[in-house]
Design a protein around this motif. Structure first.
Motif, short mmCIF file in Angstrom:
data_model
loop_
_atom_site.label_atom_id
_atom_site.label_comp_id
_atom_site.label_asym_id
_atom_site.label_seq_id
_atom_site.Cartn_x
_atom_site.Cartn_y
_atom_site.Cartn_z
N LYS A 65 0.83 -1.21 0.00
CA LYS A 65 0.00 0.00 0.00
C LYS A 65 0.86 1.25 0.00
O LYS A 65 0.56 2.23 -0.71
N GLU A 168 3.28 4.16 -3.80
CA GLU A 168 1.93 3.80 -3.37
C GLU A 168 1.30 2.81 -4.34
O GLU A 168 1.53 2.87 -5.54
N ASP A 169 0.52 1.91 -3.78
CA ASP A 169 -0.24 0.93 -4.57
C ASP A 169 0.68 0.12 -5.49
O ASP A 169 0.51 0.08 -6.71
N LEU A 172 -0.23 -2.27 -8.77
CA LEU A 172 -1.63 -1.89 -8.97
C LEU A 172 -2.17 -2.41 -10.30
O LEU A 172 -3.36 -2.69 -10.44
#
Length: 723
Positions: A65, A168-169, A172
């Protein structure tokens, strides 16, 4: 024009065509960034290459995350942010030949590009020349507007010198990879392992690592921490206590510049295996041949199923090393691999052979940089010592004899008693009549009761005292301090040489309690400076008469004797206000001493040493320099408080011994003065001095030579296994 049927077309070879650039980039990203730990490793190496001295890492959901790394390195120039995340953009090399002399971690310029293709990437950086920090957001290797932003150009923000990279992510757009991860905690443990390895190797750099939203860090190392301290922080004290340093000399023929590191000795025998912490040219790598060679070497030292710990740093000539053989730079290739591994194993074997003296039934000195320590912050498991592993008794148990009161002490009003002390005739030459009168005055001058006075504690703010306290803290040996803090007193071994045995965990130590108590009383003097208790001398004693006895004891009778006595007495009378305020030494204007400091309640030093204390104060104390004055004066008080050495008792016939024991149990006053003092001193050492050592002593490095390990239960097991 020829035409083909459907069946005929299916037999034709497929047409070759170039892949789309986005597909190429995602394939490359999947090879380099296998897991969050790989992304963290790449970012960590960039921060170290940037000359950072502090690196902070924050992780959320195992790095999937959020993964944030902040350093204080030289930063990135504003004009370089546009191509920062494009593939193969680097400041490390300019030609293929540069790979043969690469001396940095990163060099291919793929890390940030790969991350930007599988995650949201934000870079905030500021160089020394910049007036502000610049923040840029990337996706698929290109600058993109921030969420809610209007332009893709880097934007000015407030920030310190250095770089912060926020991922982040992660994965994804690669859902299959995302589903392959088991749990966030497993990924965090892998990240912590990577951080721990680089923290051990990177001296001069401070590291912190924590989970997002938590107040406490799971790993903290300071920039000043030594390699052994870093190993203790990451892997725990059980490993750090048993480390042996390894050094391998340069060998130009093999291309070996040198090698160094730490390995555990044969006293460490883990049930689980530890992956070797191996760095080649400061790059964290794996080397299966070296791992197998070390495992085979340790099989001759450890019991079956046992494992060791290894940290090694090899430096190899760059022209004999190939760093570009693995996408994640996990492996390297170098020439003369077998010969270099053999040199390393020979050095390890030689070091183990020198340290493992327990196999030949010799005593082994304390080898730790710090023994019993707090568990590794990266592991929640704490080693438990079971009862059947204890040498003598549970360390938490009290001996029943410590609950008995000293039979020679007189009861008072519930506050406590101070034992009267006798002067052993064997400690000095045969006294004349004047000396006998002075000795009698000393013994009768000590009040044998405690009184509690209502006096507020004085807060000492003298810079000199703070410096002396800091010097003790700087010289602290944490491992030895932990031994004393967790020890059990076994007994006095030799009253003449002042040796005692103590147990800590499953090890037995021989301690020079004179040296240890000397350091204890010096530290008590520092910590209680200006707040000592008082031993009242009633009636007061003449300093000149005491000094005369001290001069006679030292055989320094000469024509200048009276001058020396008068000089010392006058000096102490002149300094009597300071001596009373800070040291509870109450001296009258006429030259009589009315009190001496009480450093430890329950223990009275041999007041027969009082003449020598005054004489040494006059001769050894530097009265002109404040810091030196306090230091030397406290050292002399510590010498005064050290338990005296008692002569070895002569052999006693059995019938006399029985009657003496009966007399001891019935009436201690019937004993001879020397026997009575021996009994009192034994009780005071066991029930007062060593419990205080357990609570208050900060063991310094100079005490290492005064503590010797004489037995260890695991070592004895190994001896008898081979018998």
């Amino acid at each position: 024009m020829a035409s083909y049927s459907h069946n005929e077309k299916s037999k034709l070879p497929p047409k070759i065509k170039p892949l789309d650039v986005s597909v190429i980039n995602k394939i490359a990203a999947g090879e380099i960034i296998v897991a969050p730990a790989n992304a963290l490793k790449e970012l960590l190496e960039n921060s170290i290459d940037a000359g950072s001295t502090s690196i902070d890492i924050v992780v959320k959901d195992g790095g999937l995350k959020l993964l944030q790394i902040t350093d204080n390195g030289h930063g990135i120039n504003r004009e370089d942010l546009g191509i920062l995340c494009e593939r193969f953009t680097t400041s490390k090399i300019s030609s293929f030949e540069d790979l043969t002399k690469i001396a940095t971690y990163g060099f291919r310029g793929e890390a940030l590009a790969s991350i930007s293709h599988i995650a949201h990437l934000t870079v905030t950086t500021r160089s020394k020349e910049s007036d502000c920090a610049w923040r840029a957001t990337y996706l698929d290797g290109k600058l993109v507007p921030a969420r809610g932003g209007t332009t893709a150009d880097p934007r000015p923000v407030a920030g310190r010198i250095g770089t912060q990279i926020l991922v982040e992510d992660l994965f994804l757009n690669v859902p299959s990879r995302l589903r392959a991860f088991r749990s966030a905690s497993d990924e965090y443990n892998r990240i912590a392992d990577v951080v721990g390895r680089y923290a051990i190797h990177s001296e001069g750099i401070a590291f912190t690592c924590k989970k997002h939203g938590e107040a406490h860090h799971s790993l903290i190392t300071t920039a000043q921490a030594s390699t052994v301290d870093r190993i203790r922080t990451v892997y725990g004290a059980a490993i750090a206590n048993e480390l042996v340093k390894i050094n391998v000399a340069e060998d130009k023929r093999l291309g070996l510049v040198g090698a160094s590191g730490y390995v555990t000795n044969a006293n460490f025998n883990a049930k689980k295996s530890y992956q070797p912490v191996l760095f080649i040219n400061h790059r964290a790598v794996t080397c299966d041949p070296l791992k197998r060679a070390l495992s085979q070497l340790y099989s001759a030292f450890l019991a079956k199923g046992g494992h060791s710990f290894t940290y090694l740093s090899l430096l190899i000539a760059p022209d004999k090393l190939d760093v570009n053989v693995h996408p994640t730079k996990r492996e390297v290739r170098f020439l003369n691999e077998d010969d270099i591994i053999q040199r390393v194993c020979e050095s390890v074997q030689h070091a183990l052979g020198e340290v493992d003296t327990s196999r030949v039934f010799k005593t082994q000195s304390v080898l730790m940089a710090k023994p019993v320590d707090s568990p590794s912050p990266l592991s929640n498991a704490q080693k438990r010592t079971y009862e059947y592993n204890m040498v003598r008794t549970d360390a938490k148990e009290r001996k029943i004899t410590t609950m008995f009161r000293n039979p020679s002490s007189k009861s008072t009003s519930g506050v406590g008693t101070m034992n009267r002390v006798s002067h052993s005739p064997s400690d000095s030459p045969v006294p004349d009549d004047d000396e006998l009168r002075i000795n009698a005055d000393i013994e009768t001058a000590v009040d044998d009761q405690y009184e509690i006075v209502e006096r507020a504690r004085v807060n000492i703010r003298l810079h000199s005292v703070k410096q002396l306290r800091e010097e003790v803290r700087q010289d602290l040996h944490k491992g030895l301090t932990d031994i004393f803090a967790n020890h059990i007193f076994v007994g006095i071994v030799d009253e003449n040489k002042r040796l005692a045995a103590i147990q800590c965990d499953v090890k037995l130590y021989l301690v020079d309690y004179a040296a240890v108590s000397y350091e204890l009383f010096y530290q008590i003097g520092l910590s209680d400076f200006g707040n000592f208790g008082v031993i009242q001398l009633s009636p007061a004693l003449s300093i000149r008469r005491l000094l005369k006895l001290a001069v006679a004891d030292t055989d320094q009778m000469n024509n200048d004797q009276e001058i020396e006595i008068c000089r010392i007495a006058d000096q102490m009378i002149t300094m009597r206000a300071m001596l009373l305020e800070y040291f509870s030494l109450d001296i009258t204007a006429e030259g009589d001493i009315r009190s001496i400091p009480l450093l430890l309640k329950g223990y009275t030093p041999s007041v027969a040493k009082l003449p020598m204390l005054l004489y040494r104060l006059g001769r050894n104390v530097n009265w002109t320099n404040e810091k030196e004055c306090f230091s030397t004066l406290l050292r002399e008080l510590a010498i005064f408080y050290v338990p005296e050495s008692l002569p070895i008792p002569a052999p006693v016939p059995l019938d006399v011994r029985v009657s003496s024991q009966r007399a001891t149990s019935e009436d201690t006053d019937t004993l001879q003065p020397l026997d009575k003092r021996r009994s009192e001193l034994k009780d005071e050492i066991e029930k007062c001095i060593f419990p205080t050592i357990r609570r208050r002593l900060l063991a310094t490095k100079k005490l290492l030579g005064n503590v010797i390990e004489v037995a260890a239960l695991p070592g004895l097991y190994k001896i008898f296994e081979r018998c």
